[in-house]
Design an enzyme around this catalytic site. Structure first.
Site, PDB file in Angstrom:
ATOM      1  N   ASP A   1      -8.053   1.759   0.351  1.00 13.71           N
ATOM      2  CA  ASP A   1      -8.747   1.627   1.664  1.00 13.71           C
ATOM      3  C   ASP A   1      -9.577   2.282   2.748  1.00 13.71           C
ATOM      4  OD1 ASP A   1      -6.751   2.967   4.449  1.00 13.71           O
ATOM      5  OD2 ASP A   1      -5.293   4.139   2.974  1.00 13.71           O
TER       6      ASP A   1
ATOM      7  N   LYS B   1       1.042  -0.858   0.453  1.00 11.02           N
ATOM      8  CA  LYS B   1       0.420  -0.543  -0.346  1.00 11.02           C
ATOM      9  C   LYS B   1       0.841   1.378   0.432  1.00 11.02           C
ATOM     10  CE  LYS B   1      -0.575   0.074   5.203  1.00 11.02           C
ATOM     11  NZ  LYS B   1      -1.625  -0.082   6.303  1.00 11.02           N
TER      12      LYS B   1
ATOM     13  N   HIS C   1      -7.090  10.743   4.961  1.00 11.49           N
ATOM     14  CA  HIS C   1      -7.800  10.347   6.335  1.00 11.49           C
ATOM     15  C   HIS C   1      -8.576  11.801   5.805  1.00 11.49           C
ATOM     16  CE1 HIS C   1      -4.903   7.538   7.638  1.00 11.49           C
ATOM     17  NE2 HIS C   1      -6.521   6.803   7.649  1.00 11.49           N
TER      18      HIS C   1
END
Length: 606
Positions: free
Chosen positions: A326, A240, A253
């Site tokens: 994700d 990732k 985020h």
């Protein structure tokens, strides 16, 4: 309640269909489909017999609250009802046929290894008890270092940048093998590690020490080693965040990062670790919620980009394994489209697993409707279901999906694992400054030590905040050390208290955490240095702190604040181990970021 996508079969026809499916899964479980081609034929037959609702469910990996699949604590039942519309993991599986579950500390899934194993077994029993029951692929984020969902008594290992500082691919492989074996013993078969991002931006707020470093080829070598370690232990590794999250100044985020690399720059800087992961046979690749205009000028995040996932990852890199998003609850993937569209567009882009949608009801029904309405072809769905089932078969989930107490006892947190982790950690600690040869610290001349500094939240199962762990480790090595937490932004009175406490001491150790030019951690070190007491700064996250600490007599980089890395730093300070780490990233000057203060490969020893 009948599932919305259940085919309208009844009586003998329905029973014969289920009997045939049971025979297929039994063949997968007993290994009678030994050859890959035969197994693939069997899996395709299984997919052909699944209902549309079951196929959709296989592509979702959901969070769930609690330490039990059927009897979580009342507060966890309430959280499940509020966020998922069900009370338990068993109900989640019954309603949505989910193919995967992800464990989080904050969801109370990871209290201790035995309970983790029991939860894993409860989830598998709930799924396999269904008429067409399939094993569940259980996952977590156990990168180690700054990101670790499972704390002690499981073995804590150095994180990626620490391993990069150690420079040993063998240590990286060993760390992953230990981590993988312990996860498997607890019923977790997919780990969202290693991080394949190349951290070329010191201001990166989300990757940093989660990366192995700034050199693409060095990172590629470490990624390859960890893929082999994890997957050699029977756990799916996950590279990732594709196509590379290492040059961002925004945390996905909370925002939507843009990577301005040209295609040649991407090929040179970001691609090598992912190419290496594909060559190593990586089981899964996680997408990034970032925009890369050079790879897709549409403005879509990579998670929703057909040119990036199907064109570049599957086409240019030749990857045909599982692609997992994700977390779909992150802001980076939600800024342009609603949560219903995100799930559908991710599948259209080439994704196979939809991780942690904010509302599984919204996302699950959106995918179901997209197939029924013709926007998503069922054949496209089948391709992803087949990839997920192939991975489950490879991991042995059809034959033995359960964990055991004996397996936990034999594997998790064993003395051999703990000793190996400690030795690996010692090889990662990096000494950057050592004026007047202060280190190693002498118990004869510098016995009385004060430990102050930052105490960020620690992973579960630690021996306490970093200052306490450092003080305890130094005391165990023959010093008289006391701890005083001053935090990551010490106020004036806190700094005054630390300066007063330093009076008469032989040395002060300061745990620093992401020091900035204008921050009060820098003020703390300057004030302590002005007392004349030798100051030893230990950067417990980013090694870039050293550029802001000219007053420190000695500076070390520990790369994380887990017990194993803090104890290794203490052993280096005390001379019980020699510093062997070398910087895996360059450190720029604080007053002139265009100039390098310490280059990649820098590190002192004694």
């Amino acid at each position: 309640m009948r599932d919305p996508g259940t085919r309208s079969t009844s009586g003998p026809t329905r029973r014969s269909a289920l009997t045939a499916t049971a025979g297929i899964t039994a063949a997968l479980a007993t290994g009678t489909t030994a050859h890959a081609a035969s197994a693939d034929t069997t899996l395709r037959a299984l997919v052909a017999r699944m209902t549309l609702a079951e196929k959709v469910g296989q592509l979702f990996v959901s969070r769930v609250f609690g330490h039990s699949a059927t009897a979580p604590d009342p507060a966890d039942i309430e959280s499940n009802r509020r966020e998922l519309g069900v009370s338990t993991a068993a109900e989640l599986i019954e309603r949505y046929h989910v193919g995967g579950v992800i464990y989080f500390t904050w969801a109370h899934n990871t209290r201790d290894p035995y309970r983790i194993a029991e939860l894993s077994n409860g989830i598998q029993r709930a799924s396999l008890a269904r008429p067409r029951g399939l094993p569940v692929l259980i996952s977590t984020d156990q990168e180690h270092g700054a990101v670790a969902r499972i704390g002690r008594p499981a073995t804590q290992l150095p994180g990626a940048m620490a391993l990069g500082a150690g420079g040993s691919r063998e240590d990286a492989r060993t760390a992953a093998r230990i981590a993988g074996a312990e996860l498997r013993a607890m019923g977790i078969r997919q780990d969202y590690a290693p991080d394949a991002d190349v951290n070329v931006n010191p201001a990166n707020p989300v990757i940093g020490v989660r990366s192995f470093g700034a050199d693409p080829e060095a990172v590629a070598g470490m990624v390859t080693a960890q893929v082999r370690g994890y997957q050699g232990a029977g756990v799916a590794a996950t590279a990732k965040h594709f196509p590379g999250h290492g040059d961002t100044a925004v945390d996905s985020h909370y925002g939507f990062p843009v990577i301005e690399h040209t295609k040649p720059q991407w090929t040179e800087l970001d691609a090598p670790p992912f190419r290496a992961a594909v060559r190593a046979g990586i089981d899964s690749v996680m997408t990034a919620h970032i925009m890369v205009p050079a790879l897709d000028p549409s403005g879509d995040p990579a998670t929703l980009s057909h040119p990036i996932l199907t064109g570049v990852l599957r086409g240019e890199l030749g990857y045909d394994g599982v692609v997992v998003t994700d977390s779909l609850a992150m802001e980076g993937v939600r800024t342009k489209y609603g949560d219903d569209r995100v799930a559908v567009l991710a599948l259209k882009a080439g994704v196979d697993q939809l991780l942690n949608p904010p509302s599984i009801e919204v996302a699950w029904n959106a995918v179901l409707a997209a197939v029924r309405g013709g926007e998503l072809a069922e054949e496209r769905l089948d391709a992803s279901v087949l990839r997920v089932l192939r991975l489950k078969r490879k991991l042995g989930l059809f034959g033995d999906p359960y964990a055991s107490r004996g397996g936990v006892d034999r594997t998790v947190g064993t003395r051999a694992h703990l000793e190996r982790a400690a030795r690996i950690a010692e090889r990662t600690t990096t000494l950057l400054v050592n004026e007047r040869r202060l280190l190693p610290l002498s118990r004869r001349t510098h016995r009385d030590v004060l430990v102050v500094g930052a105490d960020p939240a620690s992973p579960s199962g630690t021996d306490g905040p970093p200052t306490a762990v450092l003080a305890g480790a130094l005391t165990g090595l023959g010093f008289s050390a006391t701890a005083l937490s001053t935090g990551t932004a010490p106020a004036g009175e806190t700094v005054d208290r630390a300066v007063a406490a330093a009076g008469g001491r032989d040395a002060v150790v300061v745990a620093t955490y992401n020091v900035t030019a204008a921050g009060t951690q820098k003020t703390l070190v300057e004030r302590l240095a002005a007392t004349g007491v030798p100051v030893i700064a230990v950067a417990i996250r980013n090694p870039y702190d050293v550029a802001h600490l000219p007053g420190a007599t000695a500076c070390l980089a520990a790369y994380s604040w887990t017990d194993v890395e803090l104890r290794a730093a203490a052993r280096v300070i005390a001379g019980a181990a020699a510093p062997r780490g070398k910087l895996p990233v360059p450190v720029q000057r604080a007053d002139d970021p265009a100039r390098v203060l310490y280059p990649v490969g820098y590190g002192l020893t004694y």
